[in-house]
Design an enzyme around this catalytic site. Structure first.
Site, PDB file in Angstrom:
ATOM      1  N   GLY A  79       0.849  -1.182   0.000  1.00 53.77           N
ATOM      2  CA  GLY A  79       0.000   0.000   0.000  1.00 53.77           C
ATOM      3  C   GLY A  79       0.882   1.229   0.000  1.00 53.77           C
ATOM      4  N   ARG A 103       0.083 -10.790  -2.472  1.00 57.38           N
ATOM      5  CA  ARG A 103      -0.795 -11.776  -3.068  1.00 57.38           C
ATOM      6  C   ARG A 103      -0.493 -11.828  -4.562  1.00 57.38           C
ATOM      7  NH1 ARG A 103      -5.757 -11.401  -5.446  1.00 57.38           N
ATOM      8  NH2 ARG A 103      -5.957  -9.201  -4.817  1.00 57.38           N
ATOM      9  N   SER A 141      -2.653  -3.320   5.617  1.00 56.71           N
ATOM     10  CA  SER A 141      -3.617  -2.527   6.373  1.00 56.71           C
ATOM     11  C   SER A 141      -3.881  -3.202   7.714  1.00 56.71           C
ATOM     12  CB  SER A 141      -4.928  -2.411   5.587  1.00 56.71           C
ATOM     13  OG  SER A 141      -5.575  -3.679   5.524  1.00 56.71           O
ATOM     14  N   HIS A 166       2.641   1.000  12.526  1.00 56.47           N
ATOM     15  CA  HIS A 166       1.477   1.401  13.308  1.00 56.47           C
ATOM     16  C   HIS A 166       1.303   0.341  14.393  1.00 56.47           C
ATOM     17  CE1 HIS A 166      -2.181   3.347  14.332  1.00 56.47           C
ATOM     18  NE2 HIS A 166      -3.012   2.706  13.522  1.00 56.47           N
ATOM     19  N   GLU A 290      -7.707  29.753   0.335  1.00 53.02           N
ATOM     20  CA  GLU A 290      -6.858  30.679   1.078  1.00 53.02           C
ATOM     21  C   GLU A 290      -6.167  29.966   2.241  1.00 53.02           C
ATOM     22  OE1 GLU A 290      -6.998  35.009   3.397  1.00 53.02           O
ATOM     23  OE2 GLU A 290      -8.763  34.292   2.310  1.00 53.02           O
TER      24      GLU A 290
END
Length: 393
Positions: A79, A103, A141, A166, A290
């Site tokens: 990913g 995979r 993931s 993570h 902005e």
């Protein structure tokens, strides 16, 4: 200070990045070792709290190569993080030591081949890559890590290292089933940004801020290896935390000011302006354009007070009067958010939604609501009008 090698200047790095946006990351195969800060590990004061700072210069490429001289990296997943980190490592001189596990035949496999990974050599099915790796970089993931854990676990043998970007799977082990064996090192380096930014900053000769955490240090070298690998994947500055704090802060930030809250604030202001007769282009410019093109860069470079000081006195007065009201209105929402993250509800919802067979279709429907809203349809037109996006005659 910085030093730049003759063969790769900052100008050429920027040129590489721009061409990479057009040609794809695989075109950026030049080893990026040009810009090397000279500062070293030190303690700095962050608003009254002393913290140790580690920078890229503390782990030059030759030191990283020495630390991992006998290792093979198995990057599991391609990913945005897996792709960026593996390519940065390859361009840092570790390419001969990397295998990518995916995979076979899927979209990520085809993308990896396009990026130069070779099927049967350094592009392998997940189990084969994990078997070869002494450092298994588990970059699927969070839902994917849960689903593939039974495939990875048999290959986490004594003396290996398990790397994350993570702490989700480990911290929420009751929901993911991810419990690393007790006889391996387990650590993470979590870039504070998308993998797209991890790669682009690397190609610019810069580096992303990242956190590092140690879950298990069996070898006695896990901390050094975690920081070294953090630099190899593209970090410029690293700070230490633990798995739990990394997860709680990360999930809160994503749902809060980094993504969720900012969309909510943009949308609310835009709709109020439209309901009061302002045109779409005016509402978008005063709400989003902005902010992102003028004011946020000032905050990034010099802080909020500096941005305030460099705006009109009318803008200053209004901002100073109104920010306490937004603070009071939103802090309870952030407190609720943090509680939902800490008690695991957000993790369970994430795993439930992202594990469904209809995940991709469901996600596209949700993103379409945002993409097709008048605000972002208007934004597309406004972006096209930026001078740098104008087609040259």
């Amino acid at each position: 200070s910085t030093t730049t090698t003759p063969e790769l200047t900052m100008a050429s790095l920027r040129s590489m990045l721009m061409s990479g946006a057009r040609m794809g990351w695989a075109a950026q195969a030049t080893r990026v070792t040009a810009v090397q800060p000279t500062r070293s590990i030190r303690t700095m004061n962050f608003g009254g709290t002393e913290e140790e700072v580690t920078e890229r210069a503390d782990f030059p490429i030759d030191k990283i190569q020495k630390i991992f001289a006998d290792d093979k990296f198995a990057v599991i997943g391609y990913g945005v993080q897996g792709r960026a980190q593996s390519m940065n490592m390859r361009d840092s001189g570790l390419g001969e030591q990397i295998v990518v596990g995916l995979r076979e035949g899927g979209p990520s496999w085809k993308l990896a081949e396009k990026d130069g990974w070779v099927a049967g050599e350094n592009l392998l099915p997940i189990a084969e890559a994990a078997a070869q790796g002494s450092v298994i970089m588990y970059l699927l993931s969070d839902a994917g890590q849960k689903a593939s854990w039974s495939t990875i676990l048999p290959h986490l043998t004594t003396g290996k290292s398990l790397y994350f970007s993570h702490g989700f799977a480990v911290e929420y082990k009751e929901d993911t089933g991810v419990v690393p064996p007790a006889d391996i090192d387990v650590f993470l380096c979590a870039p504070k940004g998308s993998g797209t930014t991890v790669r682009s900053l690397f190609l610019e000769g810069r580096g992303i801020n990242s956190s590092v955490a140690i879950h298990q240090d069996v070898s006695g070298n896990a901390r050094e290896r975690a920081f070294a690998l953090g630099v190899a994947i593209g970090s410029g500055y690293l700070y230490e935390t633990n798995f739990k704090k990394e997860v709680l802060s990360d999930l809160t930030g994503e749902r809060g000011t980094l993504m969720g809250a900012i969309q909510g604030l943009f949308l609310a202001q835009y709709e109020v302006l439209r309901e009061n007769g302002h045109s779409p282009s005016e509402a978008f410019n005063e709400t989003v354009e902005e902010a992102t093109q003028s004011l946020y860069p000032l905050i990034a470079n010099n802080g909020m007070d500096w941005m305030y000081a460099n705006c009109s006195t009318t803008a200053q007065r209004g901002a100073l009067d109104w920010y306490p009201k937004f603070y009071a209105a939103t802090k309870p929402v952030f407190a609720e958010l943090y509680s939902e993250v800490a008690n695991g509800n957000e993790a369970r919802r994430t795993l439930d939604c992202n594990s469904k067979s209809t995940y991709a279709e469901d996600l596209d429907k949700e993103l379409a609501v945002i993409r097709e809203h008048e605000m972002w349809v208007t934004g597309k037109v406004v972006r096209e009008l930026r001078p740098e996006n104008q087609t040259k005659a």
